[in-house]
Design a protein around this motif. Sequence first.
Motif, PDB file in Angstrom:
ATOM      1  N   ARG A  24     -11.274  -1.307   4.715  1.00  0.00           N
ATOM      2  CA  ARG A  24     -12.242  -0.234   4.932  1.00  0.00           C
ATOM      3  C   ARG A  24     -13.530  -0.870   5.414  1.00  0.00           C
ATOM      4  NH1 ARG A  24     -15.684   3.397   2.664  1.00  0.00           N
ATOM      5  NH2 ARG A  24     -15.237   5.532   3.281  1.00  0.00           N
ATOM      6  N   HIS A  30     -11.652   2.616   9.279  1.00  0.00           N
ATOM      7  CA  HIS A  30     -10.713   1.658   8.687  1.00  0.00           C
ATOM      8  C   HIS A  30     -10.230   0.671   9.737  1.00  0.00           C
ATOM      9  CE1 HIS A  30     -10.817   4.880   5.770  1.00  0.00           C
ATOM     10  NE2 HIS A  30     -10.355   4.013   4.883  1.00  0.00           N
ATOM     11  N   ARG A 189      -8.210   9.245   3.236  1.00  0.00           N
ATOM     12  CA  ARG A 189      -8.574   9.304   1.806  1.00  0.00           C
ATOM     13  C   ARG A 189      -7.325   9.250   0.929  1.00  0.00           C
ATOM     14  NH1 ARG A 189     -12.199  13.189   3.630  1.00  0.00           N
ATOM     15  NH2 ARG A 189     -10.924  14.911   2.886  1.00  0.00           N
ATOM     16  N   GLY A 192      -5.896   5.868   0.743  1.00  0.00           N
ATOM     17  CA  GLY A 192      -6.701   5.033  -0.161  1.00  0.00           C
ATOM     18  C   GLY A 192      -6.333   5.291  -1.614  1.00  0.00           C
ATOM     19  N   ARG A 193      -6.170   6.592  -1.937  1.00  0.00           N
ATOM     20  CA  ARG A 193      -5.820   6.959  -3.306  1.00  0.00           C
ATOM     21  C   ARG A 193      -4.428   6.413  -3.656  1.00  0.00           C
ATOM     22  NH1 ARG A 193      -4.872  11.943  -6.166  1.00  0.00           N
ATOM     23  NH2 ARG A 193      -4.007  12.838  -4.289  1.00  0.00           N
ATOM     24  N   TYR A 194      -3.514   6.524  -2.723  1.00  0.00           N
ATOM     25  CA  TYR A 194      -2.144   6.039  -2.927  1.00  0.00           C
ATOM     26  C   TYR A 194      -2.149   4.528  -3.154  1.00  0.00           C
ATOM     27  CZ  TYR A 194       2.845   5.388  -1.968  1.00  0.00           C
ATOM     28  OH  TYR A 194       4.175   5.055  -2.054  1.00  0.00           O
ATOM     29  N   ARG A 195      -2.987   3.844  -2.361  1.00  0.00           N
ATOM     30  CA  ARG A 195      -3.068   2.383  -2.511  1.00  0.00           C
ATOM     31  C   ARG A 195      -3.584   2.021  -3.905  1.00  0.00           C
ATOM     32  NH1 ARG A 195      -5.388   1.721   1.891  1.00  0.00           N
ATOM     33  NH2 ARG A 195      -7.465   1.822   1.050  1.00  0.00           N
ATOM     34  N   GLN A 196      -4.612   2.774  -4.358  1.00  0.00           N
ATOM     35  CA  GLN A 196      -5.172   2.510  -5.701  1.00  0.00           C
ATOM     36  C   GLN A 196      -4.153   2.802  -6.795  1.00  0.00           C
ATOM     37  OE1 GLN A 196      -7.939   1.140  -6.605  1.00  0.00           O
ATOM     38  NE2 GLN A 196      -8.856   1.035  -4.585  1.00  0.00           N
ATOM     39  N   GLU A 197      -3.571   4.017  -6.709  1.00  0.00           N
ATOM     40  CA  GLU A 197      -2.786   4.510  -7.846  1.00  0.00           C
ATOM     41  C   GLU A 197      -1.352   3.998  -7.867  1.00  0.00           C
ATOM     42  OE1 GLU A 197      -3.244   8.758  -7.733  1.00  0.00           O
ATOM     43  OE2 GLU A 197      -5.420   8.619  -8.036  1.00  0.00           O
ATOM     44  N   GLY A 200      -1.659  -0.535  -6.526  1.00  0.00           N
ATOM     45  CA  GLY A 200      -2.489  -1.467  -7.291  1.00  0.00           C
ATOM     46  C   GLY A 200      -3.798  -1.855  -6.629  1.00  0.00           C
ATOM     47  N   GLY A 201      -4.154  -1.193  -5.509  1.00  0.00           N
ATOM     48  CA  GLY A 201      -5.501  -1.337  -4.975  1.00  0.00           C
ATOM     49  C   GLY A 201      -5.690  -2.259  -3.782  1.00  0.00           C
ATOM     50  N   ALA A 202      -4.956  -3.347  -3.724  1.00  0.00           N
ATOM     51  CA  ALA A 202      -5.228  -4.329  -2.660  1.00  0.00           C
ATOM     52  C   ALA A 202      -4.683  -3.852  -1.311  1.00  0.00           C
ATOM     53  CB  ALA A 202      -4.606  -5.665  -3.020  1.00  0.00           C
TER      54      ALA A 202
END
Length: 301
Positions: A24, A30, A189, A192-197, A200-202
């Motif tokens: 990001r 992005h 968005r 991004g949420r899918y990557r976090q939840e 694991g975020g990276a």
Amino acid sequence: MTAPALLTLPCPAKINLYLEIRGRREDGFHELGTLFQAVNAGDTLSAEPWDALELYGGEGVTGNPEDNLILKAARLLKTRYEARIPRDAGLRFHLTKRLPSGAGLGGGSSDAAAALRLASTLWNLNLPTADLIALGAELGSDIPFFLAPTPTAYGEGRGERLEPAPAPYPFHVVIATPPCHVDTPWAYREAGRYRQEVLGGAFGDSWTRFRREYAVHAGRPEFYAGLRNDFEAPVMAGFPEIRAVHEALQAFAPVKTMLSGSGASVFALFEREDDARAATEAVAPRCRYAVTTSLASHTPA
Ligand code: C5P
């Protein structure tokens, strides 16, 4: 040399054979790694010198024409090259719209790219491709690809940094657009949420390896089974209609079925044309656009 009176350009659609969100940026955009591929289906845009800037088209030109990217592109070019264009110079565009909008096929971007090329020629500017690409990037992240000289290109940055890529295996392609629209900022968005939840975020870092492997294996159909689009899981989770079309195409056993861009279109790659045609026929009744086509091997002249 004076420009001819009426010029027509094809405005091909694109699909993304690979799309990885790599990071990001400070500016809210992005960082992408994507393999763009033009296909032999699209719109057609004509233009002729006129005393105003106007856009005509059939049913496909929806919304206020003044907000259309075609007129925005022509206005931007006229403002930027004001000193070289007579003040009263205009253009009358005629768009034959076939591609759906909000579909991940770059339809509006391809129209805008053609508008820049037509305006550059008809106003006798004959701008170099690099200058047109710089203007296109100001209007939208996908526009530079449609101005690039190759039908297959690696895209980095927002998608505007392009390098030619080897031709892919010559698949028959089904493109199917379910009757829903995916808002691109929403899709970023959700990704991004899918990557976090879920992941694991990276951010992943497979792009460089993908490029290296594609350069070696582009001619092998089985390579395409491993293609990826980071929008696919989160967008399909939010849109059952897209998931249903994906599953319906998958039932015809293509080499790969995948979301294009941030959707809503799904494409499927087939080795046999009759399989592709049968799949198109099966999904068409539940789609706002469905076509059997092929991967482009050259860009419009
Ligand atoms: O450039 P374009 O008009 O296609 O972008 C639409 C929106 O998609 C941007 O406003 C931004 O929210 C998002 N976007 C992004 N990163 C990109 C391209 C688009 O976040 N590389």
